[in-house]
Scaffold this motif. Structure first.
Motif, short mmCIF file in Angstrom:
data_model
loop_
_atom_site.label_atom_id
_atom_site.label_comp_id
_atom_site.label_asym_id
_atom_site.label_seq_id
_atom_site.Cartn_x
_atom_site.Cartn_y
_atom_site.Cartn_z
N ILE A 159 11.08 9.15 -3.31
CA ILE A 159 12.13 8.13 -3.46
C ILE A 159 12.17 7.16 -2.27
O ILE A 159 12.12 5.95 -2.48
N PRO A 160 12.26 7.64 -1.02
CA PRO A 160 12.28 6.67 0.09
C PRO A 160 10.99 5.85 0.18
O PRO A 160 11.03 4.69 0.61
N LEU A 161 9.86 6.43 -0.22
CA LEU A 161 8.60 5.68 -0.17
C LEU A 161 8.59 4.54 -1.17
O LEU A 161 7.84 3.57 -1.00
N ALA A 162 9.40 4.62 -2.22
CA ALA A 162 9.52 3.52 -3.17
C ALA A 162 10.61 2.53 -2.76
O ALA A 162 10.51 1.33 -3.04
N ALA A 167 0.83 -1.21 0.00
CA ALA A 167 0.00 0.00 0.00
C ALA A 167 0.86 1.26 0.00
O ALA A 167 0.41 2.32 -0.45
N LEU A 168 2.09 1.16 0.47
CA LEU A 168 2.97 2.32 0.46
C LEU A 168 3.28 2.76 -0.98
O LEU A 168 3.30 3.95 -1.28
N VAL A 169 3.48 1.79 -1.85
CA VAL A 169 3.70 2.13 -3.26
C VAL A 169 2.42 2.66 -3.88
O VAL A 169 2.45 3.59 -4.70
N GLN A 170 1.28 2.09 -3.50
CA GLN A 170 0.01 2.63 -3.99
C GLN A 170 -0.17 4.08 -3.56
O GLN A 170 -0.65 4.92 -4.34
N PHE A 171 0.24 4.38 -2.35
CA PHE A 171 0.16 5.76 -1.84
C PHE A 171 0.99 6.71 -2.70
O PHE A 171 0.52 7.79 -3.10
N ILE A 172 2.23 6.30 -3.05
CA ILE A 172 3.07 7.22 -3.81
C ILE A 172 2.61 7.33 -5.26
O ILE A 172 2.82 8.35 -5.90
N VAL A 173 1.95 6.28 -5.79
CA VAL A 173 1.42 6.35 -7.15
C VAL A 173 0.36 7.45 -7.23
O VAL A 173 0.36 8.29 -8.13
N PHE A 174 -0.57 7.46 -6.26
CA PHE A 174 -1.61 8.48 -6.26
C PHE A 174 -1.06 9.83 -5.82
O PHE A 174 -1.52 10.87 -6.28
N LEU A 175 -0.07 9.81 -4.94
CA LEU A 175 0.60 11.05 -4.54
C LEU A 175 1.23 11.71 -5.76
O LEU A 175 1.09 12.92 -5.98
N ASP A 176 1.89 10.91 -6.58
CA ASP A 176 2.60 11.45 -7.74
C ASP A 176 1.65 12.01 -8.79
O ASP A 176 2.03 12.88 -9.56
N ALA A 177 0.41 11.49 -8.81
CA ALA A 177 -0.55 11.96 -9.80
C ALA A 177 -0.97 13.41 -9.56
O ALA A 177 -1.37 14.11 -10.49
N THR A 178 -0.89 13.88 -8.30
CA THR A 178 -1.35 15.24 -7.99
C THR A 178 -0.25 16.14 -7.45
O THR A 178 -0.43 17.36 -7.39
N ILE A 179 0.90 15.56 -7.07
CA ILE A 179 1.88 16.36 -6.35
C ILE A 179 2.53 17.42 -7.24
O ILE A 179 3.08 18.41 -6.73
N VAL A 180 2.50 17.25 -8.55
CA VAL A 180 3.13 18.23 -9.42
C VAL A 180 2.23 19.43 -9.72
O VAL A 180 2.70 20.45 -10.25
N ASN A 181 0.93 19.35 -9.40
CA ASN A 181 -0.02 20.37 -9.84
C ASN A 181 0.36 21.77 -9.37
O ASN A 181 0.45 22.71 -10.17
#
Length: 491
Positions: A193-196, A37-51
């Motif tokens: 990076i550390p979350l991955a 789930a940690l990787v799932q978290f960063i996948v969705f985090l990455d989808a919006t973090i650049v906005n």
């Protein structure tokens, strides 16, 4: 009953198990869920973090407005085009192996994105991050579906999974504003990076390898056709954000992608080793659950984007203020998630999902009345809280429905279909709803309306359509999903 459940009830090695004995579940399953789930978290985090960081990225790397869109679109194209293939590769070559490959690629591409000194490196890194999601996300979700065979535990696991996914989307906006304001836009990539890396250190110890029985090499012609069709369709959808529907830039990739998809489906119907067995699509509950993800992702992606613009361009929030403004959403989302996990065993995916989408739709509609001089606590927080509660209720129910009855043969495929439709929904929502807002703004300006009033008018129209789509999604879900049949829980 899934093949996993059947296998767990077979005689154990070395003798026949008594008929009243229930095999003990893997004691590592909850720790394994944490890593996945940690990787799932960063996948969705990455989808919006650049906005929120996009203006800073544009300034530092000298992006043109057109070039800047590829920082977002490159990720969406790569992920959406390859998710279906990534899920099937996980079934064939091993879910743990493909998950670790995806997580490794995500860590490396996040580092190269953070260190980018020019546009080309950043865009290439975003494409690589999308490929990493296409490998890691369906593999991880299929592992979760197979590790938890007990209904109550699976609902709880999907609740945690869905919670971190939705929380990742909201946290992306929060962190983007905080990191951009306090440090630099580069930290929106460093932070992932550390979350991955952390899951890579523990996955082999916590998760056994699994793959479909009698796995054969995939039909690479079908794999190429599936990827080309998805990339073309998503590109056509993304072009809607800047081009009219009848333009060549929109119609050519859309029509071409649909044509290639038709050829792909024709090959699957005749293939002895199909990449996508068409019988999988006949499961009404699974397909309805996956389609529901399209409704939820398309509307929430547009809602996030438009509210960020409203707070930053109309209310003149700093990036830090914009990020912190989403904290009530995060808290309310967790509350909706907790409620969903209690509700699912009682009313099933149908009741929880339809109710969640309906609540989210009701929450969006007050945003249709936001004024130019809006108040955060009066005009935004109530709507954001209601939307978050509804979304928190819907996420676990979507996964419960979309992955019902999956087995060792098709868990990755089911996860790939779910995540593919989620990406399609995100691209569709951003392209169409944001385009509607922009076009309505232009129409209002042409009639003499001030720029700021016209911008708010465009947002309000998009929010009305968003709310209506969520209500329609609730009705469709309720009509198509079967009624809940309470089942006795396993020991």
């Amino acid at each position: 009953m899934s093949s996993v459940e059947s296998r767990e009830q077979n005689p154990t090695k070395g003798g026949t198990a008594p008929s009243n004995t229930t095999p003990q579940p893997d004691p590592r399953r909850w720790r394994a869920l944490t890593m996945l789930a940690l990787v799932q978290f960063i996948v969705f985090l990455d989808a919006t973090i650049v906005n929120v960081a996009l203006p800073s990225i544009q300034h530092d790397l000298h992006f043109s407005p057109t070039g800047l869109t590829w920082v977002v679109n490159g990720y969406l194209l790569a992920a959406g085009g390859l998710l279906l293939l990534g899920g099937r590769l996980a079934d064939i070559f091993g879910r743990r192996r493909i998950f670790m490959l995806g997580a490794s690629l995500f860590a490396v591409s996040s580092l190269t994105a953070a260190l980018s000194t020019n546009q080309e490196v950043l865009i290439a890194s975003r494409f690589a991050q999308g490929i990493a999601e296409a490998l890691a996300a369906p593999a991880a979700l299929s592992l979760v579906a197979l590790m938890f065979s007990d209904n109550a535990e699976r609902n709880k696991a999907f609740g945690i999974w869905g919670g971190l996914a939705g929380l990742g989307s909201a946290a992306g906006v929060v962190l983007s504003g905080v990191l951009t304001d306090i440090a630099s836009w580069r930290w929106v990539f460093y932070v992932t990076i550390p979350l991955a890396v952390i899951p890579l250190l523990f996955t082999r110890k916590l998760i056994d390898e699994s793959k479909m029985d009698g796995a054969k090499r995939p039909d690479w012609v079908s794999a190429i056709l599936a990827t080309v069709s998805m990339v073309a369709i998503i590109q056509g959808i993304l072009s809607l954000g800047s081009k009219p529907f009848g333009s060549v830039d929109v119609l050519l990739p859309l029509v071409g992608g649909i044509a290639v998809l038709g050829i792909f489906i024709g090959i699957q119907a005749k293939s002895a080793n199909p990449l996508l067995p068409l019988g999988f699509l006949k499961h009404k509950t699974r397909i309805t659950g996956s389609i529901s993800m399209t409704f939820l992702n398309s509307t929430t992606a547009a809602m996030f984007f438009l509210l960020v613009l409203y707070m930053q361009d109309v209310l003149h929030y700093t990036p830090l203020q914009n990020g912190l403004a989403w904290l009530p959403f995060c808290v309310a989302f967790m509350a909706g998630l907790q409620f969903s996990m209690k509700l699912l065993p009682k009313v099933g995916a149908r009741g929880a999902l339809a109710t969640g989408l309906l609540i989210a739709g009701i929450g969006v509609l007050p945003l249709a009345f936001i004024p130019v001089d809006g108040s955060f606590w009066i005009n935004l927080v109530p709507a954001m809280v209601i939307i978050a509660v509804g979304g928190g209720m819907a996420f676990p129910a979507i996964q419960t429905a979309a992955l019902s009855d999956v087995s060792m043969q098709d868990a990755g495929l089911g996860s790939g279909i779910l995540t593919t439709l989620g990406q399609l929904g995100q691209a569709l929502g951003l392209a169409t709803l944001v385009a509607i807002a922009i076009n309505h703004t232009s129409d209002l300006v042409s009639t003499g309306t001030s720029a700021v009033d016209a911008a708010v008018g465009g947002y309000k129209l998009a929010f009305v359509i968003t709310g209506i789509l969520l209500v329609i999604g609730a009705a469709v879900t309720y009509a198509l999903l079967p009624k809940h049949q309470p089942q006795p829980q396993a020991a």
